[in-house]
Design a protein around this motif. Structure first.
Motif, mmCIF file in Angstrom:
data_model
loop_
_atom_site.group_PDB
_atom_site.id
_atom_site.type_symbol
_atom_site.label_atom_id
_atom_site.label_comp_id
_atom_site.label_asym_id
_atom_site.label_seq_id
_atom_site.Cartn_x
_atom_site.Cartn_y
_atom_site.Cartn_z
ATOM 1 N N GLU A 178 0.785 -1.246 0.000
ATOM 2 C CA GLU A 178 0.000 0.000 0.000
ATOM 3 C C GLU A 178 0.812 1.288 0.000
ATOM 4 O O GLU A 178 0.354 2.286 -0.516
ATOM 5 C CB GLU A 178 -1.010 0.031 1.158
ATOM 6 C CG GLU A 178 -2.134 -0.970 0.926
ATOM 7 C CD GLU A 178 -3.009 -1.209 2.138
ATOM 8 O OE1 GLU A 178 -3.385 -0.241 2.784
ATOM 9 O OE2 GLU A 178 -3.312 -2.386 2.397
ATOM 10 N N ILE A 179 2.020 1.291 0.565
ATOM 11 C CA ILE A 179 2.736 2.569 0.626
ATOM 12 C C ILE A 179 3.947 2.626 -0.301
ATOM 13 O O ILE A 179 4.386 3.701 -0.663
ATOM 14 C CB ILE A 179 3.173 2.930 2.066
ATOM 15 C CG1 ILE A 179 3.874 1.749 2.744
ATOM 16 C CG2 ILE A 179 1.993 3.376 2.893
ATOM 17 C CD1 ILE A 179 4.453 2.100 4.107
ATOM 18 N N ASP A 180 4.515 1.464 -0.671
ATOM 19 C CA ASP A 180 5.728 1.474 -1.499
ATOM 20 C C ASP A 180 5.407 1.022 -2.923
ATOM 21 O O ASP A 180 4.262 1.051 -3.331
ATOM 22 C CB ASP A 180 6.801 0.591 -0.852
ATOM 23 C CG ASP A 180 7.273 1.138 0.492
ATOM 24 O OD1 ASP A 180 7.259 2.359 0.674
ATOM 25 O OD2 ASP A 180 7.652 0.333 1.360
ATOM 26 N N GLY A 181 6.447 0.577 -3.645
ATOM 27 C CA GLY A 181 6.258 0.215 -5.053
ATOM 28 C C GLY A 181 5.930 -1.261 -5.257
ATOM 29 O O GLY A 181 5.811 -2.027 -4.299
ATOM 30 N N SER A 182 5.794 -1.634 -6.532
ATOM 31 C CA SER A 182 5.424 -3.010 -6.894
ATOM 32 C C SER A 182 6.423 -3.584 -7.888
ATOM 33 O O SER A 182 7.239 -2.851 -8.450
ATOM 34 C CB SER A 182 4.056 -3.031 -7.572
ATOM 35 O OG SER A 182 3.094 -2.445 -6.760
ATOM 36 N N VAL A 183 6.288 -4.884 -8.121
ATOM 37 C CA VAL A 183 7.022 -5.534 -9.205
ATOM 38 C C VAL A 183 5.974 -6.096 -10.165
ATOM 39 O O VAL A 183 5.079 -6.836 -9.740
ATOM 40 C CB VAL A 183 7.902 -6.701 -8.693
ATOM 41 C CG1 VAL A 183 8.797 -7.212 -9.813
ATOM 42 C CG2 VAL A 183 8.729 -6.291 -7.492
ATOM 43 N N HIS A 184 6.067 -5.723 -11.433
ATOM 44 C CA HIS A 184 5.138 -6.246 -12.447
ATOM 45 C C HIS A 184 5.806 -7.452 -13.091
ATOM 46 O O HIS A 184 6.912 -7.335 -13.616
ATOM 47 C CB HIS A 184 4.826 -5.159 -13.476
ATOM 48 C CG HIS A 184 4.237 -3.942 -12.830
ATOM 49 N ND1 HIS A 184 2.897 -3.796 -12.626
ATOM 50 C CD2 HIS A 184 4.825 -2.843 -12.278
ATOM 51 C CE1 HIS A 184 2.664 -2.653 -11.988
ATOM 52 N NE2 HIS A 184 3.821 -2.058 -11.765
#
Ligand code: SF4
Length: 438
Positions: free
Chosen positions: A402-408
């Protein structure tokens, strides 16, 4: 069998409020209430509010208004419950108002508004309680309240002084969650590194040993569960250094969420921040010596009363030196009741606050992007948050939900939510990584 009363539930605010909501929902389900997805047709609505910033109060008041319009019977709880006059002023017809952590009074109000159905079979509960977060991660609240008195913050007025849970209690909950399939625990409180101070680090019996209510001891024990453990709201006290070796050994995640709020000693002093005299840059350096891949996320406030251009420049220089991975930035809001309004310091005009916010974000975005770029070419473990066949979205150890980034992620085989897979990262954009599951 009488039909179970249906409760519609709105949860607003921070992860700590979410944990309160989970506890209330667990009690409701345990007593046989049904949880409704819509206000319309429910027997009543419970709104768990957030009253931290004026914008959050507005959101809470709007949510109460919607619930009154669509249902009519509304119980308000949470942070805004500490100021019932503000709620009654706008919404005189709410059924009941209870304060933060007042589980008992919420339940009493619910019993009065919609008495529970008497069917023992509806009392069945999943073993881990009711969770609002997806099944693969859960928040673990280790204490309530706060002993600090940051001048911009009214949380201690709303929630009181620090009350730590005994270590064995926390560990029992953590073990239950792990057994129910949770793969990642997010440890939260108002001040995680102060855990246990109020109970003088008292020991409690856990398995064949005694465990002290202390940040290090709790981290060690949580590290034995074999799942991801992530630390939030840690202040840079000297004893935090003791926990960094556990991160280097892979026992807990190499991740620290530290709300630094500012870098200028004068602003920090005006804010009365805990650990404001600490040399944070040196401390970060020494942590990275022990655990080189430590990720640090933080939040900052710009435009605090009395903040000068020099103070702000100091903050930008600090960002350049610290090179933290992620940062959120808020423009100072004079929250009603906060001591920062009465310090006799000059308010920063809105247009300067706005300009400083943009300058901060631009500076940090470059740093965050460069930090992310360093991950390109690496093979990293990634926990899957969303999956649609062979396309998925997940997070590395360096990113909180919810607060940081993601990996696609692209994958040859279908992935499932909660899986932890190795991903070869082939590119990074400003916030996220992209790669292939291997
Ligand atoms: S540490 Fe400061 S900002 Fe955080 S809850 Fe306590 S008083 Fe508020």
């Amino acid at each position: 069998m009488t039909a179970a009363p249906r409760i519609s539930f709105v949860s607003l605010g921070c992860p700590k409020a979410l944990v309160d909501s989970e506890r209330i929902l667990t009690r409701l389900r345990a007593e046989g209430y049904e949880i409704s997805r819509k206000h319309d047709g429910a027997d009543l609505v419970v709104v768990n509010t957030c009253g931290f910033l004026d914008s959050a109060r507005d959101e809470s008041l709007n949510a109460i208004g919607t619930a009154l319009k669509e249902n009519g019977k509304v119980i308000v709880t949470g942070c805004m419950g500490a100021t019932p006059e503000l709620i009654r002023e706008k919404h005189p017809n709410v059924f009941a108002i209870t304060g933060p952590q007042a589980y008992e009074s919420v339940m009493e109000a619910v019993h009065e508004a919609a008495p529970p159905a008497h069917d023992p079979f509806t009392d069945l509960l999943p073993p881990q309680g009711v969770k609002l977060t997806p099944r693969h991660y859960a928040y673990l609240k280790i204490s309530e309240g706060c002993n600090n008195r940051c001048t911009f913050c009214i949380i201690p007025d709303l929630r009181g002084d620090l009350v730590s849970r005994p270590a064995a209690d926390v560990l029992r909950e953590a073990e239950k969650l792990a057994a129910a399939g949770v793969k990642e625990l997010l440890v939260i409180s108002q001040d995680t590194s102060a855990y246990g101070v109020d109970i003088r680090y008292a020991s409690s019996p856990w398995k064949d040993r005694e465990v002290r209510a202390k940040f290090l001891d709790l981290s060690q024990e949580l590290g034995e569960l074999g799942i991801w453990v992530r630390m939030h709201y840690v202040y840079p006290y000297p004893h935090v250094a003791d926990v960094i070796p556990l991160m280097a050994e892979g026992k807990i995640l190499p991740y620290l969420d530290i709300p630094f709020q500012h870098a200028s000693p004068q602003v920090l002093k005006n804010m009365r921040r805990p650990a404001h005299g600490e040399k944070t840059l040196e401390r970060i350096r020494s942590w990275r010596d022990i655990c080189p891949d430590l990720a640090i996320r933080s939040t900052f406030i710009v435009g605090f009363p009395g903040e000068t251009e020099d103070d702000f420049e100091m903050l930008l220089d600090w960002l350049d030196e610290a090179r933290i991975d992620r940062a959120g930035c808020f423009k100072y809001e004079p929250v009603k009741g906060a001591r920062s309004n009465d310090l006799g310091l000059e308010q920063v005009p809105d247009e300067i606050k706005e300009a400083r916010w943009h300058r901060f974000m631009q500076r940090q975005q470059k740093i965050s992007a460069a930090q992310l770029q360093k991950k390109v070419g690496k093979r990293l473990p990634v926990i899957i948050d969303e999956a649609n066949g062979t396309v998925a979205k997940g997070r590395t150890k360096y990113d909180a939900p919810e607060i940081d980034g993601s990996v696609h992620i692209q994958s040859r085989r279908p992935l499932r939510v909660g899986d932890i897979v190795t991903v070869k990262v082939d590119r990074a954009d400003a916030y996220d990584l992209h790669g292939m599951a291997v």
